[in-house]
Write a protein that holds these residues in place. Structure first.
Motif, mmCIF file in Angstrom:
data_model
loop_
_atom_site.group_PDB
_atom_site.id
_atom_site.type_symbol
_atom_site.label_atom_id
_atom_site.label_comp_id
_atom_site.label_asym_id
_atom_site.label_seq_id
_atom_site.Cartn_x
_atom_site.Cartn_y
_atom_site.Cartn_z
ATOM 1 N N LEU A 166 -34.928 -125.483 -79.297
ATOM 2 C CA LEU A 166 -35.163 -125.851 -77.897
ATOM 3 C C LEU A 166 -36.657 -125.928 -77.637
ATOM 4 C CD1 LEU A 166 -32.560 -123.413 -76.309
ATOM 5 C CD2 LEU A 166 -32.291 -125.883 -76.588
ATOM 6 N N ASP A 167 -37.128 -127.082 -77.175
ATOM 7 C CA ASP A 167 -38.546 -127.204 -76.854
ATOM 8 C C ASP A 167 -38.796 -126.720 -75.424
ATOM 9 O OD1 ASP A 167 -37.709 -129.258 -75.169
ATOM 10 O OD2 ASP A 167 -38.378 -130.857 -76.507
ATOM 11 N N HIS A 168 -40.043 -126.825 -74.978
ATOM 12 C CA HIS A 168 -40.425 -126.306 -73.652
ATOM 13 C C HIS A 168 -39.627 -126.987 -72.548
ATOM 14 C CE1 HIS A 168 -42.991 -124.539 -70.577
ATOM 15 N NE2 HIS A 168 -43.146 -125.752 -70.041
ATOM 16 N N GLY A 169 -39.486 -128.305 -72.630
ATOM 17 C CA GLY A 169 -38.746 -129.030 -71.597
ATOM 18 C C GLY A 169 -37.282 -128.633 -71.559
ATOM 19 N N ALA A 170 -36.691 -128.433 -72.731
ATOM 20 C CA ALA A 170 -35.288 -128.023 -72.783
ATOM 21 C C ALA A 170 -35.089 -126.652 -72.152
ATOM 22 C CB ALA A 170 -34.801 -128.014 -74.231
ATOM 23 N N ARG A 171 -36.005 -125.726 -72.425
ATOM 24 C CA ARG A 171 -35.888 -124.382 -71.855
ATOM 25 C C ARG A 171 -36.039 -124.416 -70.334
ATOM 26 N NH1 ARG A 171 -38.815 -123.219 -76.626
ATOM 27 N NH2 ARG A 171 -40.801 -123.179 -75.499
ATOM 28 N N ASP A 172 -36.937 -125.271 -69.835
ATOM 29 C CA ASP A 172 -37.081 -125.416 -68.379
ATOM 30 C C ASP A 172 -35.769 -125.897 -67.757
ATOM 31 O OD1 ASP A 172 -39.692 -124.586 -68.358
ATOM 32 O OD2 ASP A 172 -40.554 -126.600 -68.277
ATOM 33 N N THR A 173 -35.159 -126.890 -68.371
ATOM 34 C CA THR A 173 -33.896 -127.425 -67.868
ATOM 35 C C THR A 173 -32.807 -126.370 -67.892
ATOM 36 O OG1 THR A 173 -34.415 -129.689 -68.551
ATOM 37 C CG2 THR A 173 -32.090 -129.149 -68.263
ATOM 38 N N LEU A 174 -32.742 -125.610 -68.974
ATOM 39 C CA LEU A 174 -31.700 -124.591 -69.096
ATOM 40 C C LEU A 174 -31.905 -123.441 -68.123
ATOM 41 C CD1 LEU A 174 -31.205 -124.571 -72.964
ATOM 42 C CD2 LEU A 174 -29.770 -125.640 -71.209
ATOM 43 N N ARG A 175 -33.147 -123.141 -67.776
ATOM 44 C CA ARG A 175 -33.377 -122.122 -66.752
ATOM 45 C C ARG A 175 -32.827 -122.581 -65.400
ATOM 46 N NH1 ARG A 175 -38.136 -120.857 -69.820
ATOM 47 N NH2 ARG A 175 -39.348 -122.478 -68.777
ATOM 48 N N GLU A 176 -32.983 -123.880 -65.116
ATOM 49 C CA GLU A 176 -32.417 -124.415 -63.877
ATOM 50 C C GLU A 176 -30.891 -124.369 -63.926
ATOM 51 O OE1 GLU A 176 -33.899 -128.290 -63.121
ATOM 52 O OE2 GLU A 176 -35.968 -127.649 -62.765
ATOM 53 N N GLN A 177 -30.321 -124.723 -65.076
ATOM 54 C CA GLN A 177 -28.867 -124.628 -65.222
ATOM 55 C C GLN A 177 -28.393 -123.201 -64.999
ATOM 56 O OE1 GLN A 177 -27.239 -126.282 -68.824
ATOM 57 N NE2 GLN A 177 -28.326 -128.227 -68.620
ATOM 58 N N ALA A 178 -29.095 -122.237 -65.601
ATOM 59 C CA ALA A 178 -28.700 -120.837 -65.482
ATOM 60 C C ALA A 178 -28.768 -120.372 -64.031
ATOM 61 C CB ALA A 178 -29.585 -119.967 -66.372
ATOM 62 N N GLN A 179 -29.798 -120.801 -63.293
ATOM 63 C CA GLN A 179 -29.918 -120.423 -61.887
ATOM 64 C C GLN A 179 -28.723 -120.929 -61.100
ATOM 65 O OE1 GLN A 179 -33.509 -121.811 -60.010
ATOM 66 N NE2 GLN A 179 -32.991 -120.950 -58.012
ATOM 67 N N TRP A 180 -28.288 -122.146 -61.374
ATOM 68 C CA TRP A 180 -27.121 -122.725 -60.693
ATOM 69 C C TRP A 180 -25.853 -121.981 -61.088
ATOM 70 C CZ3 TRP A 180 -22.413 -125.011 -60.702
ATOM 71 C CH2 TRP A 180 -22.099 -125.892 -59.667
#
Length: 218
Positions: free
Chosen positions: A81-95
């Motif tokens: 997972l690159d930096h952009g992927a981790r950012d996206t997954l943090r948003e998914q996790a928040q939801w």
């Protein structure tokens, strides 16, 4: 002496022979021809429609897909997972954290470079990487499934070469947590109409040129 007609004798013989054999299909249990294995599925489908469960799952799927990025991409031949992927997954996790009643499934994909068996394994590794990262953000693995991998069979961009957009995972709503109290009570409407935690937070906190905070109206 009255002679019995030969044709009548033959007909009677056929009737007797027919009676000695069970008619085609009558040696099966009652309902066997009707229940081909999907009867229970139809009953469950009707139950889900009547309780509203099926519609809520569909609505939550649409809501999730419209409010967060559901896809992350990967480098060639990689499940990192690159930096952009981790950012996206943090948003998914928040939801996801805001809806503890809902389960999710992560689908892994690859581009068409490489063999089918290898790409299926790679796609599954990518799906597991996403699940593990979401779990690190506080999401229970019991609500996450990473067992489906489409490998190279569902490209976004049809090409035989390397294509980053095809090297992806997609997170989707897959159903409800069966033992969750809200689900057990059938209160599905409470799930879809629940207000977000972040809805009570300010949209932003802008600061003026002279250091004065600017009020942001919602």
């Amino acid at each position: 002496m009255t002679r019995f007609p030969i044709t009548a004798a033959l007909a009677m013989g056929l009737v007797i022979a027919g009676c000695s054999k069970t008619p085609e299909g009558f040696d099966r249990p009652a309902g066997a021809l009707i229940d081909t294995g999907h009867f229970g599925n139809a009953t469950m489908n009707n139950h889900q429609l009547m309780t509203g469960e099926k519609q809520i799952i569909y609505d939550m799927s649409q809501r999730f897909a419209s409010e967060v990025m559901t896809t992350v991409n990967f480098a060639f031949n990689s499940a990192e997972l690159d930096h952009g992927a981790r950012d996206t997954l943090r948003e998914q996790a928040q939801w996801i954290r805001q809806f503890p009643e809902i389960r999710f499934r992560v689908y892994g994909h690859t581009d068409k470079v490489g063999g089918d068996a290898f790409n299926k394994r790679l796609g599954l590794r990518r799906a597991h990487a996403v699940v593990n990262y979401l779990a690190s953000q506080g999401i229970s693995k019991s609500r996450l499934e990473a067992v489906v991998s489409y490998g190279e069979t569902q490209p976004l961009i049809v090409t035989e070469g390397r294509e980053r957009r095809n090297r992806r995972t997609v997170t989707e709503v897959s159903g409800f947590v069966a033992r969750h109290p809200t689900v057990m009570d059938g209160k599905y409407a409470e799930v879809i109409y629940r207000e977000y935690i972040r809805s009570a937070e300010p949209v932003s906190g802008l600061t003026g040129l002279q250091g004065q905070d600017l009020a942001v109206t919602q």
